[in-house]
Design a protein around this motif. Sequence first.
Motif, short mmCIF file in Angstrom:
data_model
loop_
_atom_site.label_atom_id
_atom_site.label_comp_id
_atom_site.label_asym_id
_atom_site.label_seq_id
_atom_site.Cartn_x
_atom_site.Cartn_y
_atom_site.Cartn_z
N LYS A 7 -7.28 8.02 2.66
CA LYS A 7 -7.51 7.11 3.79
C LYS A 7 -6.77 5.81 3.54
O LYS A 7 -6.79 5.27 2.45
CB LYS A 7 -9.01 6.86 3.95
CG LYS A 7 -9.36 5.99 5.17
CD LYS A 7 -10.86 6.04 5.47
CE LYS A 7 -11.68 5.40 4.39
NZ LYS A 7 -13.12 5.31 4.77
N MET A 8 -6.11 5.32 4.61
CA MET A 8 -5.45 4.02 4.54
C MET A 8 -5.77 3.26 5.81
O MET A 8 -5.53 3.76 6.92
CB MET A 8 -3.94 4.19 4.38
CG MET A 8 -3.20 2.86 4.23
SD MET A 8 -1.46 3.12 3.83
CE MET A 8 -0.91 1.44 3.59
N ALA A 20 -5.10 -4.56 3.29
CA ALA A 20 -4.99 -3.10 3.44
C ALA A 20 -5.94 -2.45 2.44
O ALA A 20 -6.14 -2.97 1.34
CB ALA A 20 -3.56 -2.62 3.19
N VAL A 29 0.83 4.16 -2.95
CA VAL A 29 0.60 5.60 -2.71
C VAL A 29 1.67 6.43 -3.41
O VAL A 29 1.38 7.42 -4.09
CB VAL A 29 0.57 5.90 -1.20
CG1 VAL A 29 0.54 7.42 -0.97
CG2 VAL A 29 -0.63 5.25 -0.54
N LEU A 38 -7.05 1.29 0.64
CA LEU A 38 -6.76 2.70 0.34
C LEU A 38 -7.98 3.34 -0.29
O LEU A 38 -8.60 2.77 -1.18
CB LEU A 38 -5.59 2.82 -0.64
CG LEU A 38 -4.29 2.08 -0.33
CD1 LEU A 38 -3.31 2.27 -1.47
CD2 LEU A 38 -3.69 2.59 0.97
N GLY A 48 0.81 -1.21 0.00
CA GLY A 48 0.00 0.00 0.00
C GLY A 48 0.84 1.25 0.00
O GLY A 48 0.55 2.22 -0.72
N VAL A 84 -4.68 10.11 -2.19
CA VAL A 84 -5.06 9.01 -1.31
C VAL A 84 -5.38 9.63 0.05
O VAL A 84 -4.51 10.24 0.67
CB VAL A 84 -3.93 7.97 -1.18
CG1 VAL A 84 -4.35 6.85 -0.22
CG2 VAL A 84 -3.57 7.38 -2.54
N SER A 104 -5.50 -0.54 7.79
CA SER A 104 -4.98 -1.90 7.80
C SER A 104 -4.58 -2.27 9.22
O SER A 104 -4.05 -1.45 9.97
CB SER A 104 -3.75 -2.01 6.88
OG SER A 104 -3.33 -3.35 6.77
#
Length: 388
Positions: free
Chosen positions: A239-240, A253, A216, A255, A212, A237, A242
Amino acid sequence: MSHLSSTGLSPEFGQKLIAIRRQLHQYPELSYEEFETTASIRTWLQEADIRIANYPLKTGLVAEIGGKQGGPIIAIRADIDALPIQEETGFAYASVIPGKMHACGHDFHTAAILGAAFLLKQQENELDGTVRFIFQPAEEKAGGAEKVISSGALEGVRAIFGMHNKPDLPVGTIGIKSGPLMAAADGFVVEIEGVGTHAAVPEAGIDPIVTGAHIVTALQSIVSRNISSLHSAVISVTKMHSGTAWNVIPDKAILDGTVRTFDENVRSVVLNRFDQVVQGVAAAYGTKASVRWIKGPPSVLNDAELAEVAVQAAGHAGLQVITPTPSSAGEDFAFYLKKIPGVFVFMGTSGTQEWHHPAFDLDERALPISANYFAILAKHALKQLNSY
């Protein structure tokens, strides 16, 4: 300020529009929930003896003011929904609904376009055609315009006009330009599948977080290496997510984010390259990835001839015309412009905060100015269309 007094409208008219705007502001409703808002708009229109058209909309409504029989039909659109934001203005007329607020000024748009309807009703016999007023639901969900189109409310309409308040423009100015004004707004969700393991033994799993992070970074090369410097595009991006524990490498994960573009060819290139980059990076790190697109509205593309009509109307309304900087925000007015030509303008409101801020507000002196402008614009547009 001469432009504030040049409308020739009574102070009582301005106060009426302010009262309407403040009532709407106190009782905001979210997308597809605008039942009381619709009822209030209906009441104000009926009190002015303005005909309500019969289109199958659950929220929102359409009204008409007709003059010359057989003349062209134009439309003027206002959006009516609010946002899920807790208001922080402290005003006496602040939202009384917890967690809901007119933080984008749709209450202003509605009140101003109602004002234009009131003014045109007084001149109905002089109109060279029909003006259809669209009070549209669910702009914030980017689906309300398509609901209106599906209802048939655009049938017979030859041109459409709308506006968005612009806090960074002073009252008395208006931003008008042909071509792209607001961006296509697409959302994405990227899901990365790895193999979970103990954080102390990463070699026993396949880490989706590392994948991830590289995705990004790699996505940023799309704009810098695939899009001409003469065009614009944004990939964010936002929001991430995990993992659930500090000592566990998770198996997934996610994104989330958005892509903004102004040109359909650029939009196509970015979306295609996005998928390629995600799949390539995921494969390089031994993971699997999927991309789900949340297609938003296309870019707002103003018609050149009607933009000139809008400029001429602004001159008659005593407004200072500026060429606005295009906004990367999305606007579902664009769906109408896919069907018929039209113009979307930025109305100066001397705001202190940007759209969607919990302390958003605007200068209410812009209400009668905006109402007067759209009444004048409607008459100019009808005359122009009659000359074709």
